[in-house]
Design a protein around this motif. Sequence first.
Motif, PDB file in Angstrom:
ATOM      1  N   VAL A 211      -4.441  -6.810   0.316  1.00  0.00           N
ATOM      2  CA  VAL A 211      -4.053  -5.439   0.634  1.00  0.00           C
ATOM      3  C   VAL A 211      -3.504  -5.415   2.061  1.00  0.00           C
ATOM      4  O   VAL A 211      -4.096  -5.996   2.979  1.00  0.00           O
ATOM      5  CB  VAL A 211      -5.267  -4.498   0.494  1.00  0.00           C
ATOM      6  CG1 VAL A 211      -4.968  -3.132   1.110  1.00  0.00           C
ATOM      7  CG2 VAL A 211      -5.665  -4.358  -0.967  1.00  0.00           C
ATOM      8  N   GLY A 212      -2.357  -4.781   2.257  1.00  0.00           N
ATOM      9  CA  GLY A 212      -1.746  -4.708   3.580  1.00  0.00           C
ATOM     10  C   GLY A 212      -0.773  -5.820   3.888  1.00  0.00           C
ATOM     11  O   GLY A 212      -0.067  -5.762   4.903  1.00  0.00           O
ATOM     12  N   TYR A 213      -0.707  -6.829   3.035  1.00  0.00           N
ATOM     13  CA  TYR A 213       0.157  -7.982   3.313  1.00  0.00           C
ATOM     14  C   TYR A 213       1.635  -7.586   3.298  1.00  0.00           C
ATOM     15  O   TYR A 213       2.371  -7.896   4.241  1.00  0.00           O
ATOM     16  CB  TYR A 213      -0.109  -9.078   2.287  1.00  0.00           C
ATOM     17  CG  TYR A 213       0.785 -10.285   2.430  1.00  0.00           C
ATOM     18  CD1 TYR A 213       0.474 -11.298   3.335  1.00  0.00           C
ATOM     19  CD2 TYR A 213       1.932 -10.431   1.654  1.00  0.00           C
ATOM     20  CE1 TYR A 213       1.290 -12.412   3.469  1.00  0.00           C
ATOM     21  CE2 TYR A 213       2.745 -11.541   1.774  1.00  0.00           C
ATOM     22  CZ  TYR A 213       2.424 -12.521   2.681  1.00  0.00           C
ATOM     23  OH  TYR A 213       3.244 -13.626   2.814  1.00  0.00           O
ATOM     24  N   ASP A 214       2.083  -6.908   2.236  1.00  0.00           N
ATOM     25  CA  ASP A 214       3.494  -6.517   2.159  1.00  0.00           C
ATOM     26  C   ASP A 214       3.892  -5.660   3.358  1.00  0.00           C
ATOM     27  O   ASP A 214       4.925  -5.899   4.003  1.00  0.00           O
ATOM     28  CB  ASP A 214       3.761  -5.742   0.867  1.00  0.00           C
ATOM     29  CG  ASP A 214       4.066  -6.641  -0.321  1.00  0.00           C
ATOM     30  OD1 ASP A 214       4.310  -7.841  -0.118  1.00  0.00           O
ATOM     31  OD2 ASP A 214       4.072  -6.130  -1.454  1.00  0.00           O
ATOM     32  N   LEU A 215       3.101  -4.655   3.655  1.00  0.00           N
ATOM     33  CA  LEU A 215       3.429  -3.756   4.759  1.00  0.00           C
ATOM     34  C   LEU A 215       3.306  -4.461   6.097  1.00  0.00           C
ATOM     35  O   LEU A 215       4.060  -4.171   7.032  1.00  0.00           O
ATOM     36  CB  LEU A 215       2.522  -2.531   4.706  1.00  0.00           C
ATOM     37  CG  LEU A 215       2.767  -1.628   3.491  1.00  0.00           C
ATOM     38  CD1 LEU A 215       1.658  -0.621   3.343  1.00  0.00           C
ATOM     39  CD2 LEU A 215       4.129  -0.935   3.602  1.00  0.00           C
ATOM     40  N   GLY A 216       2.361  -5.407   6.200  1.00  0.00           N
ATOM     41  CA  GLY A 216       2.252  -6.198   7.422  1.00  0.00           C
ATOM     42  C   GLY A 216       3.492  -7.037   7.656  1.00  0.00           C
ATOM     43  O   GLY A 216       3.961  -7.171   8.804  1.00  0.00           O
TER      44      GLY A 216
END
Length: 287
Positions: A211-216
């Motif tokens: 979770v958060g990888y794409d947006l990171g």
Amino acid sequence: MTDSNARQGVFAPPAQTADQQRMRSRHERAARAFSVTASGPEAWGWRGRTLGRRAGRWWLRLVSAPVDKRNARLWEGTAAADSALPRSVPRPRLHDVTEWTDDAIVYPAELSEYIAQPALQSGGPVLTGDVDLPRSWWGDLGSALAATATVPTDRESVRQNWVDRNFRRFLGIDPVRIRETTTGHADLHWANLSRAPLVMLDWETWGRVPVGYDLGLLHAYSLSAPATAARIRREFAHVLDTDAGRTGELVALAQLLQACSRGVHPALAPLIAHRAQELTHTPVPTP
């Protein structure tokens, strides 16, 4: 990106003329197999291993690799995404695929929908200047990511063992445990996102990610455009400002720092290192 469905101009043709000719001739063979004529500008991929061109209302992309380096998971990613993702996720639809082997080299080819609107960043994934996008575009991106997250899959795009091996080296901290995952694009950057209406390109690597990888990733690729980076953090604070989102962002930063250590994105490297240090409160050496 002046031509669609590929990062036009990101990479150069192969250094050897013979390799250029080989790829062009195999691309023509794929066009004949699909009964289309490729006439658009050439879009070369990493080290000349891929070649894409527009073919009327289609985009024809050819990949090449030695037989012993055949990556079935990667090459089947587009087809898997096409069948698994809901139609609400805006992407080029796949029309046909083929594959053959010549002289110990395997050639997968894909014929997909041609997308007319340009990507938000030509020349590579790193945003080089702030972009002015309407509120609706950000809403569409959030909706697309949310719809992608609902798709069950056994495709694993980020593995715990990579974190265990690399966090100390690139972030200077002990490895974190990935406790919350989701289904994601896994290569979210500005050359893979179009202007309005939003289309998300290049689904080869999609699968389970923290979770958060794409947006990171998207945020990291925006660090040289501060207003856009800040917009991402505002729009997606409900993800990035959570413990799980922080873990996903750290994984994205560590992977980018590994790429920077190999000479990729040199101008972005100090910004990524600084962002990592903000999150970890630990000095991070610039690659």
